[in-house]
Write an enzyme that holds these catalytic residues in place. Structure first.
Site, PDB file in Angstrom:
ATOM      1  N   LYS A  36     -42.256  25.559  -2.022  1.00 54.65           N
ATOM      2  CA  LYS A  36     -41.477  25.371  -3.257  1.00 54.65           C
ATOM      3  C   LYS A  36     -41.355  23.889  -3.596  1.00 54.65           C
ATOM      4  O   LYS A  36     -41.611  23.473  -4.731  1.00 54.65           O
ATOM      5  CB  LYS A  36     -40.074  25.967  -3.058  1.00 54.65           C
ATOM      6  CG  LYS A  36     -39.067  25.531  -4.109  1.00 54.65           C
ATOM      7  CD  LYS A  36     -37.730  26.183  -3.912  1.00 54.65           C
ATOM      8  CE  LYS A  36     -36.772  25.482  -2.986  1.00 54.65           C
ATOM      9  NZ  LYS A  36     -36.142  24.262  -3.501  1.00 54.65           N
ATOM     10  N   ASN A  37     -40.966  23.100  -2.578  1.00 53.68           N
ATOM     11  CA  ASN A  37     -40.642  21.705  -2.877  1.00 53.68           C
ATOM     12  C   ASN A  37     -41.876  20.825  -3.084  1.00 53.68           C
ATOM     13  O   ASN A  37     -41.756  19.653  -3.429  1.00 53.68           O
ATOM     14  CB  ASN A  37     -39.712  21.138  -1.795  1.00 53.68           C
ATOM     15  CG  ASN A  37     -38.335  21.783  -1.890  1.00 53.68           C
ATOM     16  OD1 ASN A  37     -38.026  22.439  -2.900  1.00 53.68           O
ATOM     17  ND2 ASN A  37     -37.524  21.624  -0.867  1.00 53.68           N
ATOM     18  N   ARG A 111     -32.342  21.943 -10.388  1.00 56.56           N
ATOM     19  CA  ARG A 111     -32.099  20.517 -10.228  1.00 56.56           C
ATOM     20  C   ARG A 111     -33.414  19.716 -10.202  1.00 56.56           C
ATOM     21  O   ARG A 111     -33.482  18.595 -10.682  1.00 56.56           O
ATOM     22  CB  ARG A 111     -31.340  20.329  -8.917  1.00 56.56           C
ATOM     23  CG  ARG A 111     -30.681  19.044  -8.863  1.00 56.56           C
ATOM     24  CD  ARG A 111     -29.920  18.814  -7.628  1.00 56.56           C
ATOM     25  NE  ARG A 111     -29.143  17.612  -7.860  1.00 56.56           N
ATOM     26  CZ  ARG A 111     -29.655  16.422  -7.863  1.00 56.56           C
ATOM     27  NH1 ARG A 111     -30.909  16.243  -7.613  1.00 56.56           N
ATOM     28  NH2 ARG A 111     -28.895  15.373  -8.130  1.00 56.56           N
ATOM     29  N   ASP A 135     -24.227  20.143  -6.774  1.00 55.08           N
ATOM     30  CA  ASP A 135     -24.426  21.586  -6.624  1.00 55.08           C
ATOM     31  C   ASP A 135     -23.812  22.070  -5.329  1.00 55.08           C
ATOM     32  O   ASP A 135     -22.987  21.376  -4.728  1.00 55.08           O
ATOM     33  CB  ASP A 135     -25.894  21.959  -6.764  1.00 55.08           C
ATOM     34  CG  ASP A 135     -26.739  21.409  -5.619  1.00 55.08           C
ATOM     35  OD1 ASP A 135     -26.170  20.838  -4.679  1.00 55.08           O
ATOM     36  OD2 ASP A 135     -27.962  21.554  -5.676  1.00 55.08           O
ATOM     37  N   ASP A 323     -32.870  21.593   5.414  1.00 55.80           N
ATOM     38  CA  ASP A 323     -33.040  22.944   4.865  1.00 55.80           C
ATOM     39  C   ASP A 323     -33.097  24.020   5.950  1.00 55.80           C
ATOM     40  O   ASP A 323     -33.034  25.202   5.645  1.00 55.80           O
ATOM     41  CB  ASP A 323     -34.302  23.016   3.989  1.00 55.80           C
ATOM     42  CG  ASP A 323     -34.122  22.223   2.701  1.00 55.80           C
ATOM     43  OD1 ASP A 323     -32.972  22.022   2.293  1.00 55.80           O
ATOM     44  OD2 ASP A 323     -35.134  21.799   2.119  1.00 55.80           O
ATOM     45  N   ILE A 345     -27.573  14.669   5.668  1.00 51.17           N
ATOM     46  CA  ILE A 345     -28.211  14.494   4.359  1.00 51.17           C
ATOM     47  C   ILE A 345     -27.277  14.881   3.201  1.00 51.17           C
ATOM     48  O   ILE A 345     -27.113  14.105   2.263  1.00 51.17           O
ATOM     49  CB  ILE A 345     -29.510  15.336   4.246  1.00 51.17           C
ATOM     50  CG1 ILE A 345     -30.378  15.193   5.495  1.00 51.17           C
ATOM     51  CG2 ILE A 345     -30.282  14.967   2.973  1.00 51.17           C
ATOM     52  CD1 ILE A 345     -31.015  13.848   5.719  1.00 51.17           C
TER      53      ILE A 345
HETATM   54  N1  EPU Z   1     -29.139  10.599  -2.994  1.00 47.75           N
HETATM   55  C1  EPU Z   1     -28.359   9.637  -3.572  1.00 47.75           C
HETATM   56  N2  EPU Z   1     -28.871   8.935  -4.618  1.00 47.75           N
HETATM   57  C2  EPU Z   1     -30.113   9.153  -5.109  1.00 47.75           C
HETATM   58  C3  EPU Z   1     -30.911  10.164  -4.512  1.00 47.75           C
HETATM   59  C4  EPU Z   1     -30.387  10.870  -3.447  1.00 47.75           C
HETATM   60  O1  EPU Z   1     -27.221   9.416  -3.156  1.00 47.75           O
HETATM   61  O2  EPU Z   1     -30.521   8.470  -6.057  1.00 47.75           O
HETATM   62  C5  EPU Z   1     -28.592  11.354  -1.859  1.00 47.75           C
HETATM   63  C6  EPU Z   1     -28.344  12.809  -2.223  1.00 47.75           C
HETATM   64  O3  EPU Z   1     -27.084  12.958  -2.852  1.00 47.75           O
HETATM   65  C7  EPU Z   1     -28.411  13.473  -0.876  1.00 47.75           C
HETATM   66  C8  EPU Z   1     -29.444  12.645  -0.117  1.00 47.75           C
HETATM   67  O4  EPU Z   1     -29.541  11.412  -0.826  1.00 47.75           O
HETATM   68  O5  EPU Z   1     -27.189  13.378  -0.234  1.00 47.75           O
HETATM   69  C9  EPU Z   1     -30.820  13.269  -0.012  1.00 47.75           C
HETATM   70  O6  EPU Z   1     -31.339  13.542  -1.280  1.00 47.75           O
HETATM   71  P1  EPU Z   1     -32.908  13.636  -1.574  1.00 47.75           P
HETATM   72  O7  EPU Z   1     -33.134  12.881  -2.838  1.00 47.75           O
HETATM   73  O8  EPU Z   1     -33.692  13.259  -0.377  1.00 47.75           O
HETATM   74  O9  EPU Z   1     -33.090  15.186  -1.806  1.00 47.75           O
HETATM   75  P2  EPU Z   1     -33.592  15.919  -3.119  1.00 47.75           P
HETATM   76  O10 EPU Z   1     -34.847  15.323  -3.608  1.00 47.75           O
HETATM   77  O11 EPU Z   1     -32.460  16.090  -4.058  1.00 47.75           O
HETATM   78  C10 EPU Z   1     -35.128  17.578  -1.783  1.00 47.75           C
HETATM   79  C11 EPU Z   1     -35.297  19.066  -1.698  1.00 47.75           C
HETATM   80  C12 EPU Z   1     -34.151  19.687  -0.948  1.00 47.75           C
HETATM   81  C13 EPU Z   1     -34.110  19.072   0.447  1.00 47.75           C
HETATM   82  C14 EPU Z   1     -33.990  17.538   0.332  1.00 47.75           C
HETATM   83  C15 EPU Z   1     -34.019  16.833   1.657  1.00 47.75           C
HETATM   84  C16 EPU Z   1     -36.493  19.642  -3.689  1.00 47.75           C
HETATM   85  C17 EPU Z   1     -36.510  20.329  -5.002  1.00 47.75           C
HETATM   86  N3  EPU Z   1     -35.351  19.637  -3.027  1.00 47.75           N
HETATM   87  O12 EPU Z   1     -33.920  17.369  -2.497  1.00 47.75           O
HETATM   88  O13 EPU Z   1     -34.440  21.085  -0.841  1.00 47.75           O
HETATM   89  O14 EPU Z   1     -33.004  19.581   1.132  1.00 47.75           O
HETATM   90  O15 EPU Z   1     -35.074  17.034  -0.474  1.00 47.75           O
HETATM   91  O16 EPU Z   1     -35.155  17.147   2.357  1.00 47.75           O
HETATM   92  O17 EPU Z   1     -37.506  19.113  -3.243  1.00 47.75           O
HETATM   93  C18 EPU Z   1     -33.992  23.387  -0.886  1.00 47.75           C
HETATM   94  O18 EPU Z   1     -35.206  23.560  -0.988  1.00 47.75           O
HETATM   95  O19 EPU Z   1     -33.190  24.343  -0.684  1.00 47.75           O
HETATM   96  C19 EPU Z   1     -33.459  22.035  -1.007  1.00 47.75           C
HETATM   97  C20 EPU Z   1     -32.177  21.763  -1.229  1.00 47.75           C
END
Ligand code: EPU
Length: 444
Positions: A36-37, A111, A135, A323, A345
Site C-alpha cells: 500500500k505505502n 492522508r 488522525d 505499523d 513514531i
Molecule cells: N512528522 C512531523 N512533521 C513532518 C512529518 C512527520 O512531525 O513534517 C512526524 C509525524 O507526525 C509522525 C512521525 O513524524 O509522528 C513519522 O511520520 P512519517 O512522515 O514518517 O510517516 P507518514 O509518511 O505520515 C508513513 C506510512 C505510515 C507509517 C509511517 C512510518 C504511508 C501512507 N503511511 O506515514 O503507514 O506508519 O510512514 O513508517 O506511507 C499505515 O500504513 O497504516 C501507516 C500509518
C-alpha cells in the site's frame, strides 16, 4: 464473549463487524501483493510525467481506490484492471497540465493524498492541497514537508485549511530533516527530481517503499543517488517520461501473518515478499522461540511452544516498523513473561490498547512505553478497530482468545489488507463478516 451470548451476526448487518472464533492456529500459505505505502506514492509520482503510467501489482484496497479518485479530480484518466483477487494494474493517463487542487473531502479520507504536493508543485509551479489534520494514530505534522519545499524556493502559506505552495521553478537545496519522515522524504524527492540543480536530503527515510519510489523515478529519467541510505542526492532534470512499474511486496501484510503464526503457535509460509525487509521483526520472532526459514521471496514461521516475551521498540526503517506494533503487542499479550513495548513514531499509536485490554490483555502504558504481562490465553469480547493495523492486530488477538471476538470498524482493515478474509481462510480460519464496506464508492 461466549459464543452462546453473542448476537447473531446477521443482526449486526451494517455494523461492519468481523467475527472471530478463537483458539485456532494459523496454518498454510499466503501470498502478499504490492505494498500500500509504495503503490499510493507511485500513483502520486505518475503526476510527474504527461502520458500513460502503468503500475502493476497494486493492492486492491480502499486506499488505492481513493488515490485513484484524487488523481481523477486532478484531471487524470485512471483505469483499474483487476489482475487477481488481491492485486490490480493501475493505468494513469496524465494530462500535459494536471489540475492543482486536492480537496478536503478526499484528503481527510486518505492522508497519503498529501503526496501530490511535491509532484504538482514541481510540475505546475503551484498547488493547493487540503491540510489532512491528525488522525487515529497521532498528530502527524507537515512541518518538514513545508520547510524542505521552502528551502527549494517555494512560497508556502496556509489558508482556509489548505496548504498552498508556489514556485515558478524550484531550485536544488541542502535539506536536513529533523527526523527521517517517510512522507517528507517522498514529497521532497518528487519535487527535487524536476528542480533546477542539485538537492541533497540528509537524514532521509530509508524504507523499502522509498527505494521503490526512487527506482520508478529513475526509470522515468530522474537522477538519484543514495536510495536506501540516509543521504539522497538528486540532480534535477527538465522533464520525466511515463513508465511501467511493478510495486514491491507489502512487508507489513507479510509481517502481520508472520506474527499471526507466532501468536497462534501455527505454521505459516508467506510468499511474494523479500525477507530482508523484515529482518528485525523476524529476529524478534526468533527470540520469541519461532523457527524462521527464508528463501528469496518467502518466509516460513513455525511456532511450536508458547512464545517467550521479547522487548520491542519501534524506529524508522531498518528499525522495528510502527505499523507492526499492534501485532507485537498481541504477541506480547500471549507470551510467557513481561515485555516492554516502546512506540517512538506516532503519539497516538497506543489508542487501541484499551480495546486489546478488553480481550484480557494485561497492558499498562506510561507515555510511549507499555509493559505487557503475557497471559496463557485471552478472552473473546466485542472490540473496535481504531485504524488499519489495530484492526488486524485485534483480529489476530481474537484468534488467541476463548470464545468469540467481534471486531467492529473492520472497514479500516480493508484500507490496507487486500483479501484479508481470503488470506485467513488460506490459513485455515473461517471468520464471519457482517456486511459493510461503508464507503462503497471506494472499492475496487
Ligand atoms: N512528522 C512531523 N512533521 C513532518 C512529518 C512527520 O512531525 O513534517 C512526524 C509525524 O507526525 C509522525 C512521525 O513524524 O509522528 C513519522 O511520520 P512519517 O512522515 O514518517 O510517516 P507518514 O509518511 O505520515 C508513513 C506510512 C505510515 C507509517 C509511517 C512510518 C504511508 C501512507 N503511511 O506515514 O503507514 O506508519 O510512514 O513508517 O506511507 C499505515 O500504513 O497504516 C501507516 C500509518
Amino acid at each position: 464473549m461466549d459464543a452462546r451470548h453473542a448476537p447473531s451476526i446477521r443482526n449486526l448487518a451494517g455494523v461492519d463487524v468481523i467475527r472471530v472464533n478463537g483458539r485456532v492456529r494459523l496454518e498454510g500459505t499466503v501470498g502478499v501483493v504490492g505494498a500500500k505505502n509504495s503503490a499510493l506514492k507511485l500513483m502520486a509520482a505518475a503526476l510527474l510525467a504527461g502520458g500513460r503510467t502503468v503500475l502493476r501489482n497494486v493492492p486492491r484496497i480502499t486506499d488505492v481506490a481513493i488515490m485513484a479518485e484524487v488523481l481523477r479530480r486532478l484531471g487524470c484518466e485512471i483505469t483499474i484492471q483487476p489482475a487477481d483477487a488481491k492485486s490490480c494494474t493501475v493505468i494513469a493517463d496524465v494530462p500535459a497540465e494536471p489540475l492543482v487542487e486536492a480537496d478536503y473531502d478526499l484528503v481527510r479520507r486518505l492522508r497519503a493524498s498529501i503526496c501530490v504536493l511535491g509532484p504538482l508543485l514541481a510540475r505546475r509551479g503551484h498547488v493547493r492541497v487540503a491540510h489532512p489534520g491528525g488522525d487515529e494514530i497521532g498528530s502527524r505534522g507537515l512541518d518538514m514537508h513545508i520547510a524542505g519545499l521552502a528551502r527549494m524556493g517555494a512560497e508556502i502559506t496556509s489558508e482556509h485549511g489548505f496548504v498552498i505552495a508556489r514556485a515558478a521553478r524550484l531550485h536544488g537545496a541542502q535539506i536536513w530533516l529533523d527526523f527521517p519522515s517517510v512522507g517528507a522524504t517522498e514529497n521532497l524527492l518528487t519535487a527535487a527530481v524536476l528542480a533546477k540543480g542539485e538537492t541533497e536530503i540528509d537524514n532521509a527515510a530509508r524504507e523499502p517503499e522509498i527505494v521503490d519510489l526512487c527506482r520508478m523515478l529513475t526509470e522515468m529519467g530522474a537522477r538519484i543517488e543514495g536510495a536506501g541510505t540516509a543521504t539522497l542526492r538528486v540532480e534535477g532534470v527538465d522533464e520525466l517520461k511515463p513508465v511501467e512499474h511493478h510495486t514491491i511486496g507489502d512487508r507489513i501484510v507479510a509481517g502481520t501473518w508472520a506474527y499471526g503464526a507466532a501468536m497462534t503457535r501455527g505454521d505459516v509460509t508467506v510468499t511474494g515478499i523479500e525477507p530482508a525487509f523484515l529482518d528485525l521483526a523476524l529476529d524478534k520472532l526468533t527470540s520469541a522461540g519461532a523457527t524462521i526459514t527464508t528463501t528469496a521471496g518467502s518466509i516460513r514461521v513455525q511456532q511450536a511452544d508458547r512464545p517467550r516475551a521479547v522487548d520491542i521498540r519501534t524506529l524508522p526503517y531498518p528499525g522495528y516498523p510502527t505499523d507492526l506494533l499492534p501485532m507485537a503487542m498481541g504477541l506480547a499479550a500471549v507470551s510467557d513473561g513481561a515485555s516492554l513495548v516502546t512506540e517512538n513514531i506516532f503519539d497516538g499509536r497506543f489508542m487501541f490498547v484499551n480495546e486489546m485490554s478488553r480481550l484480557g490483555a494485561d497492558i499498562r502504558t506510561d507515555g510511549h512505553h507499555a509493559v505487557v504481562r503475557g497471559r496463557e490465553r485471552l478472552s473473546g469480547a466485542p472490540v473496535r478497530a481504531t485504524d488499519i493495523r489495530a484492526g488486524a492486530g485485534l483480529v489476530l488477538a481474537g484468534l488467541c482468545a476463548d470464545g468469540t471476538t467481534d471486531v467492529a470498524g473492520s472497514h479500516h482493515i480493508d484500507r490496507g489488507y487486500p483479501g484479508f478474509l481470503t488470506d485467513l481462510s488460506s490459513l485455515g480460519v473461517t471468520v464471519d463478516r457482517a456486511e459493510a464496506p461503508l464507503d462503497e464508492t471506494y472499492t475496487i
